[in-house]
Design a protein around this motif. Structure first.
Motif, PDB file in Angstrom:
ATOM      1  N   SER A  21     -58.116  77.526  89.817  1.00 21.61           N
ATOM      2  CA  SER A  21     -56.813  77.407  90.597  1.00 21.61           C
ATOM      3  C   SER A  21     -56.550  75.895  90.808  1.00 21.61           C
ATOM      4  CB  SER A  21     -56.800  78.339  91.734  1.00 21.61           C
ATOM      5  OG  SER A  21     -57.375  79.770  91.397  1.00 21.61           O
ATOM      6  N   LEU A  34     -46.961  71.225  83.620  1.00 20.39           N
ATOM      7  CA  LEU A  34     -48.128  71.535  84.532  1.00 20.39           C
ATOM      8  C   LEU A  34     -49.579  71.575  83.722  1.00 20.39           C
ATOM      9  CD1 LEU A  34     -46.511  74.522  87.037  1.00 20.39           C
ATOM     10  CD2 LEU A  34     -46.901  71.863  87.669  1.00 20.39           C
ATOM     11  N   SER A  70     -52.162  80.142  82.795  1.00 22.72           N
ATOM     12  CA  SER A  70     -51.027  80.168  83.371  1.00 22.72           C
ATOM     13  C   SER A  70     -50.723  79.907  85.293  1.00 22.72           C
ATOM     14  CB  SER A  70     -51.053  81.930  84.028  1.00 22.72           C
ATOM     15  OG  SER A  70     -52.394  82.331  84.911  1.00 22.72           O
ATOM     16  N   ARG A  71     -49.208  80.273  85.374  1.00 24.00           N
ATOM     17  CA  ARG A  71     -49.063  80.861  86.817  1.00 24.00           C
ATOM     18  C   ARG A  71     -47.873  81.432  87.226  1.00 24.00           C
ATOM     19  NH1 ARG A  71     -43.234  77.640  87.884  1.00 24.00           N
ATOM     20  NH2 ARG A  71     -42.497  77.772  85.708  1.00 24.00           N
ATOM     21  N   ARG A  73     -45.399  81.483  89.998  1.00 20.34           N
ATOM     22  CA  ARG A  73     -44.080  80.991  90.586  1.00 20.34           C
ATOM     23  C   ARG A  73     -44.325  80.811  92.575  1.00 20.34           C
ATOM     24  NH1 ARG A  73     -39.495  81.773  86.103  1.00 20.34           N
ATOM     25  NH2 ARG A  73     -40.215  80.602  84.531  1.00 20.34           N
ATOM     26  N   ASN A  76     -46.390  79.193  93.845  1.00 22.45           N
ATOM     27  CA  ASN A  76     -47.124  77.758  93.626  1.00 22.45           C
ATOM     28  C   ASN A  76     -48.566  77.478  93.203  1.00 22.45           C
ATOM     29  OD1 ASN A  76     -44.021  77.103  93.931  1.00 22.45           O
ATOM     30  ND2 ASN A  76     -44.427  76.570  96.091  1.00 22.45           N
ATOM     31  N   THR A  77     -48.758  78.400  92.524  1.00 24.63           N
ATOM     32  CA  THR A  77     -50.182  77.695  92.480  1.00 24.63           C
ATOM     33  C   THR A  77     -50.680  78.286  90.754  1.00 24.63           C
ATOM     34  OG1 THR A  77     -51.112  78.985  93.974  1.00 24.63           O
ATOM     35  CG2 THR A  77     -52.676  79.047  92.114  1.00 24.63           C
ATOM     36  N   LEU A  78     -50.889  77.078  90.169  1.00 24.50           N
ATOM     37  CA  LEU A  78     -50.844  77.329  88.321  1.00 24.50           C
ATOM     38  C   LEU A  78     -52.999  77.562  87.892  1.00 24.50           C
ATOM     39  CD1 LEU A  78     -50.440  75.884  85.895  1.00 24.50           C
ATOM     40  CD2 LEU A  78     -51.639  74.132  86.022  1.00 24.50           C
ATOM     41  N   TYR A  79     -53.360  78.353  87.280  1.00 24.15           N
ATOM     42  CA  TYR A  79     -54.254  78.575  86.562  1.00 24.15           C
ATOM     43  C   TYR A  79     -54.778  78.377  85.934  1.00 24.15           C
ATOM     44  CZ  TYR A  79     -53.095  82.363  90.558  1.00 24.15           C
ATOM     45  OH  TYR A  79     -53.429  82.597  92.222  1.00 24.15           O
ATOM     46  N   CYS A  95     -56.157  69.057  87.236  1.00 24.97           N
ATOM     47  CA  CYS A  95     -55.077  69.561  88.008  1.00 24.97           C
ATOM     48  C   CYS A  95     -53.776  68.531  87.663  1.00 24.97           C
ATOM     49  CB  CYS A  95     -54.494  70.693  88.558  1.00 24.97           C
ATOM     50  SG  CYS A  95     -52.981  71.601  89.019  1.00 24.97           S
TER      51      CYS A  95
END
Length: 116
Positions: A21, A34, A70-71, A73, A76-79, A95
């Motif tokens: 994450s 991202l 994936s994200r 929205r 506000n987290t990117l995986y 990241c």
């Protein structure tokens, strides 16, 4: 400024899975890309997967079919979902959030170790 914090790394056996994450915050209105990068000992940092805010994903050949970016929205987290892990996936994973300028914002990295 954008703050970036990764989490989710660890030790896993070959064939296992991990989900990384990346929580990002701050000046977000002009970010456009991202991504996840990794750096193994003695190696250069390399792209793992990235996505543009407007859509579209890009993966390194070595992870295609095994990793998925994936994200969320709202959070506000990117995986980065990593499946079928291999010892050669062992690295520090970073990241990166890119805003117009362009300016790159990096997290501190999270260690992923895959044992054989």
């Amino acid at each position: 400024q954008v703050q970036v914090v990764e989490s989710g790394g660890g030790l896993v056996q070959a064939g296992g899975s991990l989900r990384l994450s990346c929580a990002y915050s701050g000046r977000l209105f002009d970010i456009f890309n991202l991504g996840w990068y990794r750096q193994a000992p003695g190696e250069e940092r390399e792209l793992v997967a990235r996505m543009s805010i407007g859509g579209g994903e890009d993966y390194a050949d070595s992870v295609k079919g095994r990793f998925a970016i994936s994200r969320d929205r709202a959070k506000n987290t990117l995986y980065l979902q990593m499946n079928s892990l291999k010892p050669e996936d062992t690295a520090v994973y970073y990241c990166c959030v890119i805003s117009y300028g362009p300016t790159q914002y990096w997290g501190q990295g999270t260690q992923v170790t895959v044992s054989s």
